[in-house]
Design a protein around this motif. Sequence first.
Motif, PDB file in Angstrom:
ATOM      1  N   UNK A 205       0.835  -1.214   0.000  1.00 33.51           N
ATOM      2  CA  UNK A 205       0.000   0.000   0.000  1.00 33.51           C
ATOM      3  C   UNK A 205       0.865   1.257   0.000  1.00 33.51           C
ATOM      4  N   UNK A 206       1.927   1.273   0.812  1.00 31.01           N
ATOM      5  CA  UNK A 206       2.796   2.447   0.903  1.00 31.01           C
ATOM      6  C   UNK A 206       3.560   2.666  -0.397  1.00 31.01           C
ATOM      7  N   UNK A 207       3.972   1.570  -1.050  1.00 29.62           N
ATOM      8  CA  UNK A 207       4.774   1.648  -2.276  1.00 29.62           C
ATOM      9  C   UNK A 207       3.982   2.207  -3.449  1.00 29.62           C
ATOM     10  N   UNK A 208       2.718   1.787  -3.583  1.00 35.84           N
ATOM     11  CA  UNK A 208       1.986   2.005  -4.829  1.00 35.84           C
ATOM     12  C   UNK A 208       1.030   3.190  -4.836  1.00 35.84           C
ATOM     13  N   UNK A 209       0.556   3.628  -3.686  1.00 36.15           N
ATOM     14  CA  UNK A 209      -0.654   4.467  -3.640  1.00 36.15           C
ATOM     15  C   UNK A 209      -0.391   5.963  -3.614  1.00 36.15           C
ATOM     16  N   UNK A 210      -1.369   6.713  -4.149  1.00 34.65           N
ATOM     17  CA  UNK A 210      -1.419   8.161  -3.926  1.00 34.65           C
ATOM     18  C   UNK A 210      -2.009   8.413  -2.537  1.00 34.65           C
ATOM     19  N   UNK A 211      -3.100   7.663  -2.231  1.00 35.57           N
ATOM     20  CA  UNK A 211      -3.707   7.720  -0.901  1.00 35.57           C
ATOM     21  C   UNK A 211      -4.046   6.307  -0.452  1.00 35.57           C
ATOM     22  N   UNK A 212      -4.099   6.139   0.866  1.00 32.49           N
ATOM     23  CA  UNK A 212      -4.452   4.837   1.453  1.00 32.49           C
ATOM     24  C   UNK A 212      -5.574   5.073   2.460  1.00 32.49           C
ATOM     25  N   UNK A 213      -6.636   4.234   2.366  1.00 34.15           N
ATOM     26  CA  UNK A 213      -7.713   4.259   3.362  1.00 34.15           C
ATOM     27  C   UNK A 213      -7.540   3.034   4.248  1.00 34.15           C
ATOM     28  N   UNK A 214      -7.274   3.257   5.527  1.00 31.29           N
ATOM     29  CA  UNK A 214      -7.059   2.147   6.466  1.00 31.29           C
ATOM     30  C   UNK A 214      -8.394   1.760   7.094  1.00 31.29           C
ATOM     31  N   UNK A 215      -8.814   0.512   6.832  1.00 32.12           N
ATOM     32  CA  UNK A 215     -10.085  -0.008   7.344  1.00 32.12           C
ATOM     33  C   UNK A 215      -9.869  -0.832   8.608  1.00 32.12           C
ATOM     34  N   UNK A 220     -13.397   3.452   8.058  1.00 32.81           N
ATOM     35  CA  UNK A 220     -12.091   4.009   7.699  1.00 32.81           C
ATOM     36  C   UNK A 220     -11.534   4.728   8.921  1.00 32.81           C
ATOM     37  N   UNK A 221     -10.377   4.261   9.386  1.00 36.46           N
ATOM     38  CA  UNK A 221      -9.734   4.869  10.551  1.00 36.46           C
ATOM     39  C   UNK A 221      -8.984   6.144  10.163  1.00 36.46           C
ATOM     40  N   UNK A 222      -8.398   6.112   8.969  1.00 36.14           N
ATOM     41  CA  UNK A 222      -7.662   7.274   8.461  1.00 36.14           C
ATOM     42  C   UNK A 222      -7.475   7.102   6.966  1.00 36.14           C
ATOM     43  N   UNK A 223      -7.614   8.197   6.220  1.00 39.25           N
ATOM     44  CA  UNK A 223      -7.313   8.175   4.788  1.00 39.25           C
ATOM     45  C   UNK A 223      -6.304   9.294   4.543  1.00 39.25           C
ATOM     46  N   UNK A 224      -5.164   8.934   3.923  1.00 38.02           N
ATOM     47  CA  UNK A 224      -4.070   9.895   3.836  1.00 38.02           C
ATOM     48  C   UNK A 224      -3.062   9.414   2.802  1.00 38.02           C
ATOM     49  N   UNK A 225      -2.057  10.245   2.548  1.00 33.08           N
ATOM     50  CA  UNK A 225      -0.928   9.813   1.711  1.00 33.08           C
ATOM     51  C   UNK A 225      -0.139   8.765   2.500  1.00 33.08           C
ATOM     52  N   UNK A 226       0.666   7.929   1.818  1.00 32.70           N
ATOM     53  CA  UNK A 226       1.483   6.961   2.559  1.00 32.70           C
ATOM     54  C   UNK A 226       2.352   7.628   3.633  1.00 32.70           C
ATOM     55  N   UNK A 237      -4.504   2.173  16.349  1.00 35.00           N
ATOM     56  CA  UNK A 237      -4.644   1.107  15.356  1.00 35.00           C
ATOM     57  C   UNK A 237      -3.813   1.412  14.118  1.00 35.00           C
ATOM     58  N   UNK A 238      -3.911   2.630  13.594  1.00 38.48           N
ATOM     59  CA  UNK A 238      -3.153   3.005  12.386  1.00 38.48           C
ATOM     60  C   UNK A 238      -1.651   2.960  12.670  1.00 38.48           C
ATOM     61  N   UNK A 239      -1.239   3.482  13.809  1.00 34.97           N
ATOM     62  CA  UNK A 239       0.188   3.483  14.177  1.00 34.97           C
ATOM     63  C   UNK A 239       0.748   2.067  14.220  1.00 34.97           C
ATOM     64  N   UNK A 240      -0.037   1.123  14.738  1.00 38.07           N
ATOM     65  CA  UNK A 240       0.431  -0.263  14.863  1.00 38.07           C
ATOM     66  C   UNK A 240       0.336  -1.026  13.555  1.00 38.07           C
ATOM     67  N   UNK A 241      -0.668  -0.691  12.732  1.00 40.13           N
ATOM     68  CA  UNK A 241      -0.889  -1.449  11.494  1.00 40.13           C
ATOM     69  C   UNK A 241       0.059  -1.024  10.384  1.00 40.13           C
ATOM     70  N   UNK A 242       0.431   0.253  10.369  1.00 44.85           N
ATOM     71  CA  UNK A 242       1.315   0.770   9.315  1.00 44.85           C
ATOM     72  C   UNK A 242       2.731   0.829   9.850  1.00 44.85           C
ATOM     73  N   UNK A 243       3.586  -0.073   9.392  1.00 48.23           N
ATOM     74  CA  UNK A 243       4.990  -0.051   9.793  1.00 48.23           C
ATOM     75  C   UNK A 243       5.211  -0.519  11.217  1.00 48.23           C
ATOM     76  N   UNK A 244       6.464  -0.442  11.640  1.00 51.44           N
ATOM     77  CA  UNK A 244       6.821  -0.887  12.984  1.00 51.44           C
ATOM     78  C   UNK A 244       6.734   0.281  13.956  1.00 51.44           C
ATOM     79  N   UNK A 245       6.447  -0.031  15.207  1.00 53.07           N
ATOM     80  CA  UNK A 245       6.081   1.024  16.134  1.00 53.07           C
ATOM     81  C   UNK A 245       6.391   0.591  17.569  1.00 53.07           C
TER      82      UNK A 245
END
Length: 370
Positions: A205-215, A220-226, A237-245
Amino acid sequence: MTEANANDILVRFRDVQKSYDGESLIVKQLNLDIRKGEFLTLLGPSGSGKTTSLMMLAGFETPTAGEILLGGRSLNRVPPHKRDIGMVFQNYALFPHMTVAQNLAFPLKVRRLDKTDIAERVKRALAMVQLEKFAQRYPGQLSGGQQQRVALARALVFEPQLVLMDEPLGALDKQLREHMQIEIKHLHERLGVTVVYVTHDQSEALTMSDRVAVFHHGEIQQIDTPEGLYEHPRNTFVANFIGENNRLSGKLLSRDGERCTVGLDSGECIEAMAVHDAAPGQPVSLSIRPERVSLGAGSEGSHNRFSGRIREFIYLGDHVRIRLEACGNSQFIVKQPIAQLDASLSVGDVIPLTWHVEHVRALDPTVVAE
């Protein structure tokens, strides 16, 4: 929203809900605008509602409530084959008894194009995915990556205004998957078609997208650029799901505008960015990315200065993950590029740690039973 902005919207979900049993909602009150020409990824764990949302847009599922619009026109009663939408699945869904060229010609024949136009479009689509030499082969004679390219070309051959992709690279091995991610991204940039892509793979998702909607849980918890999702998560939830934290639990002590002070359960005080709207005394969860932590006595001006005991080195080629016991967390991770690693460090050493206030975010308290 201004009229000019409204003209930039291709797809609109308005208060869309989906329930299979009339009780629990798989998709809750979805409101989402998809812009013309953008690459939007729906990202989330299994059961989060991302695939159901895509299937409602494709016409394979019907919303329980709400409305989906494409180009300002309601899709609610439009059958899938009349929606002018290209579709790419994980299992390719190619016709095994047809050649590659015949597979590509099929959606054009259904739309009753003339033979000359079909031949020209098939030729162009094959060139687009670099498979000109494979026109007369059958799907069974192709590799997984080649079959995926054919599926991609077939979704694009009739020049739809929208292409939907459901985990299209899930069946490929890691190296080929990463190669295809870049190919699809470049293809999108060249064609300017609108893409809605479903995956549970965060790096994809981070590699390919202009925007990502995290479900999560049908919302949708957050919709934003990578970059926005990774650097500025709005909740735990978003902090833990996207990348390491790195997560640290504590209570809000005080707040001053955008900044706050948090007292950890282990006794330390940390200055952080105040994202969660907590009152003093209420629990919060702190989020710090492993690459944002400095080891050693650097960052003299930093308010956040602590020490940690090294428990483990995990070598990953270009960088090392160092596991420490720090701030009451025995799994505190720091990422260091191999070129910056102090070779004299060893397991058991107690070393200084620092990080800037803007790199630690005070979010909603962690829910253990997820």
